[in-house]
Design a protein around this motif. Structure first.
Motif, PDB file in Angstrom:
ATOM      1  N   LEU A   1       0.870  -1.185   0.000  1.00  0.00           N
ATOM      2  CA  LEU A   1       0.000   0.000   0.000  1.00  0.00           C
ATOM      3  C   LEU A   1       0.899   1.225   0.000  1.00  0.00           C
ATOM      4  O   LEU A   1       0.968   1.968   0.985  1.00  0.00           O
TER       5      LEU A   1
ATOM      6  N   TYR B   1      -3.705   6.621  -4.010  1.00  0.00           N
ATOM      7  CA  TYR B   1      -4.656   6.801  -5.117  1.00  0.00           C
ATOM      8  C   TYR B   1      -5.536   8.027  -4.825  1.00  0.00           C
ATOM      9  O   TYR B   1      -6.161   8.112  -3.766  1.00  0.00           O
TER      10      TYR B   1
ATOM     11  N   PRO C   1      -8.673  10.131  -6.550  1.00  0.00           N
ATOM     12  CA  PRO C   1      -9.616  10.109  -7.668  1.00  0.00           C
ATOM     13  C   PRO C   1      -9.535  11.395  -8.481  1.00  0.00           C
ATOM     14  O   PRO C   1      -9.188  12.457  -7.947  1.00  0.00           O
TER      15      PRO C   1
ATOM     16  N   ILE D   1     -12.356  12.911   2.426  1.00  0.00           N
ATOM     17  CA  ILE D   1     -12.986  12.075   1.391  1.00  0.00           C
ATOM     18  C   ILE D   1     -12.500  10.646   1.573  1.00  0.00           C
ATOM     19  O   ILE D   1     -11.299  10.377   1.519  1.00  0.00           O
ATOM     20  N   GLY D   2     -13.442   9.731   1.805  1.00  0.00           N
ATOM     21  CA  GLY D   2     -13.076   8.324   1.982  1.00  0.00           C
ATOM     22  C   GLY D   2     -13.299   7.869   3.408  1.00  0.00           C
ATOM     23  O   GLY D   2     -12.978   8.598   4.358  1.00  0.00           O
TER      24      GLY D   2
ATOM     25  N   GLY E   1     -12.445   4.476   4.541  1.00  0.00           N
ATOM     26  CA  GLY E   1     -11.742   3.238   4.870  1.00  0.00           C
ATOM     27  C   GLY E   1     -10.980   3.484   6.173  1.00  0.00           C
ATOM     28  O   GLY E   1     -11.237   4.466   6.891  1.00  0.00           O
TER      29      GLY E   1
ATOM     30  N   SER F   1      -8.096   4.702   6.869  1.00  0.00           N
ATOM     31  CA  SER F   1      -7.400   5.987   7.036  1.00  0.00           C
ATOM     32  C   SER F   1      -8.384   7.116   7.346  1.00  0.00           C
ATOM     33  O   SER F   1      -8.116   7.962   8.207  1.00  0.00           O
TER      34      SER F   1
ATOM     35  N   ARG G   1     -18.600   7.203   0.250  1.00  0.00           N
ATOM     36  CA  ARG G   1     -19.174   6.488  -0.897  1.00  0.00           C
ATOM     37  C   ARG G   1     -19.764   5.154  -0.446  1.00  0.00           C
ATOM     38  O   ARG G   1     -20.825   4.755  -0.884  1.00  0.00           O
ATOM     39  N   THR G   2     -19.029   4.463   0.432  1.00  0.00           N
ATOM     40  CA  THR G   2     -19.532   3.200   0.969  1.00  0.00           C
ATOM     41  C   THR G   2     -19.429   3.265   2.492  1.00  0.00           C
ATOM     42  O   THR G   2     -18.328   3.469   3.018  1.00  0.00           O
TER      43      THR G   2
ATOM     44  N   LYS H   1     -14.603  -5.739   2.282  1.00  0.00           N
ATOM     45  CA  LYS H   1     -13.554  -4.710   2.308  1.00  0.00           C
ATOM     46  C   LYS H   1     -12.946  -4.842   3.697  1.00  0.00           C
ATOM     47  O   LYS H   1     -13.651  -5.218   4.636  1.00  0.00           O
ATOM     48  N   ARG H   2     -11.680  -4.482   3.851  1.00  0.00           N
ATOM     49  CA  ARG H   2     -11.029  -4.700   5.135  1.00  0.00           C
ATOM     50  C   ARG H   2     -11.835  -4.072   6.273  1.00  0.00           C
ATOM     51  O   ARG H   2     -12.221  -2.906   6.211  1.00  0.00           O
TER      52      ARG H   2
ATOM     53  N   ALA I   1      -8.567  10.467   1.759  1.00  0.00           N
ATOM     54  CA  ALA I   1      -8.304   9.193   2.466  1.00  0.00           C
ATOM     55  C   ALA I   1      -8.820   8.110   1.536  1.00  0.00           C
ATOM     56  O   ALA I   1      -9.608   7.250   1.924  1.00  0.00           O
TER      57      ALA I   1
ATOM     58  N   GLY J   1      -7.232   5.826  -0.323  1.00  0.00           N
ATOM     59  CA  GLY J   1      -6.561   4.553  -0.493  1.00  0.00           C
ATOM     60  C   GLY J   1      -5.391   4.550  -1.472  1.00  0.00           C
ATOM     61  O   GLY J   1      -4.788   5.590  -1.755  1.00  0.00           O
ATOM     62  N   PHE J   2      -5.132   3.360  -2.006  1.00  0.00           N
ATOM     63  CA  PHE J   2      -3.880   3.118  -2.730  1.00  0.00           C
ATOM     64  C   PHE J   2      -4.119   2.293  -3.997  1.00  0.00           C
ATOM     65  O   PHE J   2      -5.082   1.549  -4.084  1.00  0.00           O
TER      66      PHE J   2
ATOM     67  N   TRP K   1      -9.915  -3.201  -2.618  1.00  0.00           N
ATOM     68  CA  TRP K   1      -8.563  -3.095  -3.180  1.00  0.00           C
ATOM     69  C   TRP K   1      -7.845  -4.442  -3.194  1.00  0.00           C
ATOM     70  O   TRP K   1      -6.844  -4.605  -3.882  1.00  0.00           O
TER      71      TRP K   1
HETATM   72  P1  NA7 Z   1      -9.217   2.206   1.482  1.00  0.00           P
HETATM   73  O1  NA7 Z   1      -9.530   1.150   2.454  1.00  0.00           O
HETATM   74  O2  NA7 Z   1      -9.009   1.827   0.064  1.00  0.00           O
HETATM   75  O3  NA7 Z   1     -10.377   3.291   1.578  1.00  0.00           O
HETATM   76  C1  NA7 Z   1     -10.518   4.303   0.624  1.00  0.00           C
HETATM   77  C2  NA7 Z   1     -11.821   5.012   0.836  1.00  0.00           C
HETATM   78  O4  NA7 Z   1     -11.921   6.064  -0.117  1.00  0.00           O
HETATM   79  C3  NA7 Z   1     -13.034   4.123   0.651  1.00  0.00           C
HETATM   80  O5  NA7 Z   1     -14.011   4.488   1.585  1.00  0.00           O
HETATM   81  C4  NA7 Z   1     -13.469   4.473  -0.768  1.00  0.00           C
HETATM   82  O6  NA7 Z   1     -14.824   4.224  -1.043  1.00  0.00           O
HETATM   83  C5  NA7 Z   1     -13.182   5.938  -0.778  1.00  0.00           C
HETATM   84  N1  NA7 Z   1     -13.104   6.493  -2.121  1.00  0.00           N
HETATM   85  C6  NA7 Z   1     -12.252   6.147  -3.108  1.00  0.00           C
HETATM   86  N2  NA7 Z   1     -12.498   6.873  -4.202  1.00  0.00           N
HETATM   87  C7  NA7 Z   1     -13.522   7.695  -3.898  1.00  0.00           C
HETATM   88  C8  NA7 Z   1     -14.242   8.680  -4.608  1.00  0.00           C
HETATM   89  N3  NA7 Z   1     -13.964   8.950  -5.891  1.00  0.00           N
HETATM   90  N4  NA7 Z   1     -15.238   9.329  -3.971  1.00  0.00           N
HETATM   91  C9  NA7 Z   1     -15.542   9.044  -2.706  1.00  0.00           C
HETATM   92  N5  NA7 Z   1     -14.903   8.126  -1.973  1.00  0.00           N
HETATM   93  C10 NA7 Z   1     -13.907   7.456  -2.570  1.00  0.00           C
HETATM   94  O7  NA7 Z   1      -7.905   3.011   1.904  1.00  0.00           O
HETATM   95  P2  NA7 Z   1      -7.369   3.368   3.355  1.00  0.00           P
HETATM   96  O8  NA7 Z   1      -6.189   4.232   3.186  1.00  0.00           O
HETATM   97  O9  NA7 Z   1      -8.457   3.856   4.210  1.00  0.00           O
HETATM   98  O10 NA7 Z   1      -6.933   2.000   3.957  1.00  0.00           O
HETATM   99  C11 NA7 Z   1      -6.025   1.154   3.264  1.00  0.00           C
HETATM  100  C12 NA7 Z   1      -5.496   0.111   4.180  1.00  0.00           C
HETATM  101  O11 NA7 Z   1      -4.493   0.692   5.002  1.00  0.00           O
HETATM  102  C13 NA7 Z   1      -6.446  -0.464   5.174  1.00  0.00           C
HETATM  103  O12 NA7 Z   1      -7.267  -1.440   4.683  1.00  0.00           O
HETATM  104  C14 NA7 Z   1      -5.519  -1.003   6.233  1.00  0.00           C
HETATM  105  O13 NA7 Z   1      -4.964  -2.211   5.806  1.00  0.00           O
HETATM  106  C15 NA7 Z   1      -4.462   0.024   6.257  1.00  0.00           C
HETATM  107  P3  NA7 Z   1     -15.292   2.781  -1.622  1.00  0.00           P
HETATM  108  O14 NA7 Z   1     -15.258   1.854  -0.462  1.00  0.00           O
HETATM  109  O15 NA7 Z   1     -14.329   2.398  -2.692  1.00  0.00           O
HETATM  110  O16 NA7 Z   1     -16.661   3.024  -2.152  1.00  0.00           O
END
Ligand code: NA7
Length: 533
Positions: free
Chosen positions: A144, A148, A150, A183-184, A186, A188, A208-209, A328-329, A378, A380-381, A493
C-alpha cells in the motif's frame, strides 16, 4: 562515458519493514547490498502515513520483528495498538541498532530496472541519477505504497490545502480554524477524521460506501501482559504462525459455525468478541468469512452496534453499512461513529449527493457548494501491484512487468515472476501479505529469499525464476481459495477494483499456515516450480 555503476550482490528497493530486514539478512550472509529508498528516512508505510490518528490494527506485541530475541526483549510498547509515531520510532531504533543507514540511499526513487541477460544481472536506475547493478533484485516496495487520488474535476483550481493520508507532510498540519473535507471512509478516513474534527472548525466527511468498523478497544499496554509475552515470546510467535492470518493466538478462534448456535448464545459470543475489539471480532466464528449466512448474522450485529452510537436518525441511516462484513477490510476505530454527534461534523453520502467538482474555495455537490479550506484524500492506494508497475521493470527478451501484468499479476507464491530472473518480490501479490500480520509474513519471505540465494550460490547456479506453468496454476489456486470466501463479492482493493481500469484479480493468498508450508516444501524439493539455471 559515464562511470560504471557500482555492483552489489543485492539491490533492495524500499527501506520499510521488508527492505530493512532484507539488508540485515544479506549482511549476515556476507553479501553486499544497497538499498534505494524514495523517502527521506526508514519506515516505508509508517514513514509516509503520518496522518493524525494513524495506528496499526494488529497488536503491537505481534506487529514487530522476531528475528532478534534481544530486539524483541529490549523494546517496550506503550499501547495495545501502536500509533504511527511509535512504530516509526521502533523502526528508527532498528536502523540505529543494526547500523542500517550506511547502506541505504535515501531520497532515491527507482525508475527502471533492466535484466542484462549476458551478465545475468540487474541494472537499476533512479530519478536522482544513481545507478547500480546487482545479481539479485529484491522489491521490498510495500503493498500500500502508491496513494490513489480520484480524478475530481477542478481539483487543480482549488486554492486550499490538498492532502493525502498516504503522503502526509512531515511537519504535520495545523487544522485549527479550518473547514476540512475528508474524502473516503476506509481505515485511514475512519482513523483521521475524529482527530481532525477535534481540532478543526468544521469537518465534512464524504462517504461512498459506509464502513463496517469495530471499536479497536485500544488501551495503554498492560506491563504484566507485556512481560508475560516476553517471557514466552518464541512460543507466542510459533502459536501465531499457526493462525489462519498469522496473528491472534491469545484470542482463540471460536471454531464453530455461527449458524450452529441459538440466537442468545450467538449474540453473547458476538458481544464477547466485540469486546476483544477490531479485527479480533472476526474470530467469533470460524465461518464468518466463508459462509454468507454466518456473515449476515455478524453484519447485522455490527449494524445494530453502530446504530446505537449515532443520535441523528438520518445520519445513522447513511452510516449503516450493507453487504458482506469484512469483504472490504474491516476497520478498527476509536470514536469514529460518535464523532458524528459533534456539532462541527457533517456527512455527505456521495451516492445521494454526488460531488460534481472542486472550485477555488470548496466542493460543489448536487445540492450546492460546501466551502472548505483543506481537503484530505483518504482514498486509499493502487494496492499490491502499484509500486512495482510504477517502475519500468524489463526482464528477459524485453518483457516488461507492466505488460505481463496487464490482465493481473501473474506470479508464483508471490515471490517470483516468469521472465524476470533473480527478481524477488517481498509480500508480492499471490502471497498472504495484507490478509496476514505483515511483519511475520515479511520475515518469512525474506528468510525464504535469503535461503534461496544461499542455495543458488552453494550449487553454482546463476539464476532462478518462476516456471510459467507453475505461476498460472498458482494464480488460479489463489483465486479458487478466495472464491470459497466472501472476499470476491464486493469491490475492494484486494481485487484491484478501487482503481478505475485495473484488472479484477484477487491478489492476496488466504491462509498463512498452508502457504508457509508450501513455500518450505518447494524449497526442500530444490525449488520445484522454478526454473534454475
Ligand atoms: P481504502 O480502504 O481503500 O479506503 C478508501 C476510501 O476512499 C473508501 O471508503 C473508498 O470508497 C473511498 N473512495 C475512493 N475513491 C472515492 C471517490 N472517488 N469518492 C468518494 N470516496 C472514494 O484506503 P485506506 O487508506 O483507508 O486503507 C487502506 C489500508 O491501510 C487499510 O485497509 C488497512 O490495511 C491500512 P469505496 O469503499 O471504494 O466506495
Amino acid at each position: 562515458m559515464p562511470p560504471s555503476p557500482a555492483h552489489h550482490d543485492l539491490i533492495i528497493i524500499g527501506a520499510g519493514f521488508a527492505g530493512m530486514y532484507m539488508l540485515i539478512r544479506a549482511r549476515e550472509m556476507g553479501l553486499s547490498a544497497a538499498v534505494f529508498e524514495k523517502g527521506g528516512d526508514v519506515g516505508g508505510t509508517w514513514y509516509w502515513n503520518a496522518y493524525p490518528g494513524a495506528r496499526c490494527d494488529i497488536e503491537s506485541l505481534e506487529y514487530s520483528y522476531q528475528f532478534s530475541e534481544e530486539l524483541q526483549q529490549e523494546w517496550d510498547w506503550s499501547e495495545r495498538y501502536a500509533t504511527q509515531p511509535e512504530i516509526l520510532a521502533y523502526l528508527n531504533h532498528v536502523a540505529d541498532r543494526f547500523d542500517l543507514r550506511r547502506d541505504i540511499r535515501f531520497g532515491t526513487r527507482v525508475t527502471s530496472a533492466r535484466f542484462e541477460e549476458a551478465e545475468a544481472r540487474w541494472l537499476v536506475e533512479s530519478d536522482d541519477g544513481k545507478r547500480g547493478t546487482a545479481d539479485f533484485l529484491v522489491a521490498a516496495t510495500g503493498c500500500l505504497s502508491v496513494p490513489y487520488t480520484p480524478a475530481i474535476p477542478g481539483l487543480e483550481s482549488f486554492r486550499g490545502k490538498v492532502l493525502h493520508t498516504g503522503e502526509w507532510p512531515r511537519a504535520g498540519v495545523d487544522f485549527r480554524g479550518l473547514r476540512v473535507a475528508v474524502i473516503g471512509t476506509g481505515s485511514s478516513g475512519i482513523q483521521s477524521a475524529p482527530i481532525i474534527a477535534a481540532e478543526a472548525e468544521h469537518v465534512t466527511v464524504f462517504q461512498r460506501t459506509p464502513a463496517y468498523s469495530v471499536p479497536a478497544q485500544n488501551r495503554p499496554m498492560d506491563p504484566e501482559q507485556q512481560a508475560g509475552i516476553k517471557a514466552r515470546y518464541a512460543e507466542f510467535r510459533e502459536a501465531n504462525r499457526l493462525q489462519i492470518a498469522g496473528f491472534g493466538s491469545d484470542c482463540p478462534m471460536n471454531e464453530g459455525s455461527a449458524l450452529d448456535d441459538n440466537p442468545e448464545i450467538r449474540r453473547a459470543t458476538f458481544e464477547r468478541y466485540w469486546e476483544e475489539g477490531g479485527l479480533l471480532f472476526l474470530r467469533a466464528y470460524a465461518d464468518l468469512l466463508l459462509n454468507p449466512e454466518a456473515n449476515a448474522e455478524a453484519a447485522a450485529f455490527v449494524r445494530e452496534k453502530i446504530a446505537e452510537k449515532i443520535r441523528d436518525p438520518e445520519t445513522a441511516r447513511k452510516l449503516t453499512p450493507y453487504g458482506y462484513l469484512a469483504c472490504k477490510r474491516l476497520c478498527a476505530d476509536s470514536g469514529y461513529f460518535e464523532m458524528f454527534n459533534r456539532d462541527n461534523v457533517a456527512l455527505v453520502d456521495v451516492n445521494e449527493t454526488p460531488m460534481e467538482e472542486m472550485t477555488e474555495t470548496g466542493i460543489r455537490t448536487s445540492e450546492g457548494e460546501i466551502p472548505v479550506d483543506a481537503v484530505v484524500f483518504a482514498t486509499g492506494f493502487d494496492a499490491m501491484t502499484g509500486a512495482l508497475e510504477r517502475i519500468d521493470i524489463e526482464g528477459r527478451d524485453g518483457l516488461r512487468l507492466r505488460d505481463k501484468w496487464k490482465d493481473g499479476p501473474l506470479n508464483y507464491l508471490g515471490l517470483e515472476v516468469a521472465g524476470f530472473p533473480n527478481l524477488f518480490t517481498v509480500t508480492g501479490p499471490g502471497s498472504p501479505s495484507v490478509l496476514s500480520n505483515m511483519v511475520p509474513s515479511i520475515e518469512q519471505h525474506v528468510d525464504w529469499i535469503s535461503d534461496c540465494i544461499g542455495w543458488l550460490r552453494a550449487n553454482g547456479k546463476r539464476s532462478i525464476e518462476a516456471d510459467p506453468g507453475a505461476e498460472l496454476a498458482w494464480v488460479a489456486q489463489v483465486n479458487a481459495i478466495a472464491d470459497l470466501s466472501i472476499y470476491t463479492h464486493c469491490n475492494s482493493w484486494y481485487l484491484g477494483s478501487n482503481v478505475p481500469g485495473k484488472p479484477r484479480v484477487f491478489s492476496p493468498c488466504l491462509g498463512v499456515p498452508d502457504y508457509n508450508a508450501r513455500c518450505a516444501e518447494v524449497a526442500a524439493a530444490g525449488y520445484e516450480g522454478f526454473i534454475v539455471r
